[in-house]
Design a protein around this motif. Structure first.
Motif, short mmCIF file in Angstrom:
data_model
loop_
_atom_site.label_atom_id
_atom_site.label_comp_id
_atom_site.label_asym_id
_atom_site.label_seq_id
_atom_site.Cartn_x
_atom_site.Cartn_y
_atom_site.Cartn_z
N VAL A 185 0.87 -1.17 0.00
CA VAL A 185 0.00 0.00 0.00
C VAL A 185 0.90 1.22 0.00
O VAL A 185 1.74 1.39 0.90
CB VAL A 185 -0.93 0.02 1.23
N LYS A 186 0.76 2.04 -1.01
CA LYS A 186 1.64 3.19 -1.19
C LYS A 186 0.83 4.46 -1.49
O LYS A 186 -0.34 4.38 -1.87
CB LYS A 186 2.60 2.93 -2.37
N LYS A 187 1.50 5.59 -1.34
CA LYS A 187 0.89 6.87 -1.70
C LYS A 187 1.38 7.30 -3.07
O LYS A 187 2.48 6.94 -3.50
CB LYS A 187 1.24 7.92 -0.65
N PRO A 188 0.57 8.11 -3.76
CA PRO A 188 1.02 8.64 -5.06
C PRO A 188 2.35 9.36 -4.90
O PRO A 188 2.58 10.08 -3.92
CB PRO A 188 -0.09 9.59 -5.45
N GLY A 189 3.24 9.15 -5.87
CA GLY A 189 4.55 9.77 -5.84
C GLY A 189 5.62 8.92 -5.17
O GLY A 189 6.82 9.19 -5.35
N GLU A 190 5.23 7.91 -4.41
CA GLU A 190 6.21 7.04 -3.76
C GLU A 190 6.81 6.05 -4.76
O GLU A 190 6.25 5.79 -5.82
CB GLU A 190 5.59 6.29 -2.58
N ALA A 192 13.37 -11.75 -10.45
CA ALA A 192 13.02 -10.66 -11.35
C ALA A 192 12.28 -9.58 -10.55
O ALA A 192 11.68 -9.87 -9.51
CB ALA A 192 12.15 -11.17 -12.49
N TYR A 193 12.34 -8.36 -11.07
CA TYR A 193 11.75 -7.23 -10.36
C TYR A 193 10.94 -6.35 -11.31
O TYR A 193 11.20 -6.28 -12.52
CB TYR A 193 12.85 -6.36 -9.74
N LEU A 194 9.98 -5.65 -10.70
CA LEU A 194 9.23 -4.60 -11.38
C LEU A 194 9.22 -3.41 -10.44
O LEU A 194 8.88 -3.56 -9.26
CB LEU A 194 7.80 -5.08 -11.66
N GLN A 195 9.62 -2.25 -10.94
CA GLN A 195 9.72 -1.12 -10.05
C GLN A 195 9.20 0.16 -10.67
O GLN A 195 9.18 0.32 -11.88
CB GLN A 195 11.16 -0.93 -9.57
N TRP A 196 8.78 1.06 -9.77
CA TRP A 196 8.29 2.38 -10.13
C TRP A 196 9.04 3.42 -9.32
O TRP A 196 9.28 3.24 -8.12
CB TRP A 196 6.80 2.52 -9.82
N SER A 197 9.34 4.56 -9.93
CA SER A 197 9.99 5.63 -9.20
C SER A 197 8.99 6.62 -8.64
O SER A 197 9.27 7.30 -7.65
CB SER A 197 10.99 6.36 -10.10
N SER A 198 7.81 6.68 -9.26
CA SER A 198 6.78 7.61 -8.80
C SER A 198 5.41 7.02 -9.14
O SER A 198 4.94 7.13 -10.27
CB SER A 198 6.95 8.98 -9.46
N LEU A 199 4.80 6.41 -8.16
CA LEU A 199 3.54 5.71 -8.39
C LEU A 199 2.38 6.68 -8.61
O LEU A 199 2.37 7.81 -8.09
CB LEU A 199 3.22 4.82 -7.18
N LYS A 200 1.41 6.21 -9.39
CA LYS A 200 0.16 6.93 -9.60
C LYS A 200 -1.00 6.07 -9.10
O LYS A 200 -0.86 4.84 -9.01
CB LYS A 200 -0.04 7.22 -11.08
N ALA A 201 -2.12 6.69 -8.85
CA ALA A 201 -3.30 5.93 -8.42
C ALA A 201 -3.68 4.88 -9.46
O ALA A 201 -4.15 3.79 -9.12
CB ALA A 201 -4.46 6.87 -8.15
N VAL A 246 -0.94 -4.30 -5.54
CA VAL A 246 -0.39 -2.97 -5.29
C VAL A 246 -1.55 -1.99 -5.23
O VAL A 246 -2.34 -1.89 -6.17
CB VAL A 246 0.61 -2.56 -6.39
N THR A 247 -1.65 -1.29 -4.11
CA THR A 247 -2.69 -0.28 -3.93
C THR A 247 -2.02 1.07 -3.75
O THR A 247 -1.15 1.23 -2.88
CB THR A 247 -3.56 -0.59 -2.70
N VAL A 248 -2.39 2.02 -4.60
CA VAL A 248 -1.82 3.38 -4.53
C VAL A 248 -2.96 4.34 -4.22
O VAL A 248 -3.88 4.51 -5.02
CB VAL A 248 -1.13 3.77 -5.84
N SER A 249 -2.90 4.92 -3.04
CA SER A 249 -4.00 5.79 -2.61
C SER A 249 -3.47 6.82 -1.63
O SER A 249 -2.63 6.52 -0.79
CB SER A 249 -5.10 4.96 -1.96
N SER A 250 -4.00 8.02 -1.75
CA SER A 250 -3.61 9.08 -0.83
C SER A 250 -4.42 9.00 0.46
O SER A 250 -4.12 9.71 1.43
CB SER A 250 -3.80 10.45 -1.47
#
Lengths: 107, 120
Positions: B11-16, B79-88, B116-120
């Motif tokens: 669970v992450k916030k946008p931009g993380e 193997a990996y999958l990554q994001w530098s700045s998550l969006k909703a 993966v949940t991206v929410s503010s």
């Protein structure tokens, strides 16, 4: 990008009956088609590759046919564990693409 | 037995930033392509890209390129999958899957998925 179109979107079938699912490619993909089953809350499972070759451990009631742009998945004598969503996927061209899925539900 | 074990729900916030993993076992990691597939809530499967761990050759689907990065560590078969700045809109289940035959890009073994949940 090759568009994969599955029909119908939902198929209502009684246990023991046959289900016929269709998948159409927007361009010729020869035999480069796979079918997957996704049960609720589960990861997809490979059923068929090469349009008609069953994956290891897949029961004989699942059969695939077709080539070029028209493909069919047939499930004979549906069992309770067969209800779920089925996806086709083409691997004849880049990028790889999936169909939108057919949900097989209990009638 | 071929197995792909994915990391747990996030669970992450946008931009993380975020990096999820897919640890393989039961086969020679460097000899088979690995794919990542996205499934947004109540939606179908979307192909994201593939990596060949032997030389880290990566190919992305044009529709999803540029936002997530695929990588691999052959020393640990992961193997990996990554994001530098998550969006909703990155909220989804992400699956890794193995391609069993060179040149035939279908998927014979799948991981259990990472939510993966991206929410503010």
């Amino acid at each position: 990008e090759i568009v994969m179109t599955q029909s119908p979107a939902t198929l209502s079938v009684s246990p023991g009956e046959r289900a016929i699912l269709s998948c159409r490619a927007s361009e010729n993909i020869n035999y480069n088609l796979a079918w997957y089953q996704q049960s609720p809350g589960q990861a997809p499972r490979l059923l068929i590759s090469g349009a008609s070759t069953r994956a290891t451990g897949i029961p004989a009631r699942f059969s695939g046919s077709g080539s070029g742009t028209e493909f069919t998945l047939t499930i004979d004598s549906l069992q309770s564990e067969d209800f779920g969503v089925y996806y086709c996927q083409q691997y004849g061209n880049w990028p790889l693409t999936f169909g939108g899925g057919t949900k097989v539900e209990i009638k | 037995e071929v197995q792909l074990a994915q990391s747990g729900a996030e669970v992450k916030k946008p931009g993380e930033s975020l990096k999820i993993s897919c640890k393989t076992s039961g086969y020679i990691f460097t000899r088979f392509w690995i794919a990542w597939v996205r499934q947004m809530p109540e939606k179908g499967l979307e192909f994201m890209g593939i990596i060949y761990p032997g030389d880290s050759d990566v190919r992305y689907s044009p529709s999803l390129q540029g936002h997530a990065t695929i990588s691999a560590d052959k020393s640990i078969g992961t193997a990996y999958l990554q994001w530098s700045s998550l969006k909703a809109s990155d909220t989804a289940i992400y699956y890794c899957a193995r391609i069993p035959v060179l040149g035939d890009n279908y998927f014979d073994t799948w991981g259990q998925g990472t939510v993966v949940t991206v929410s503010s």
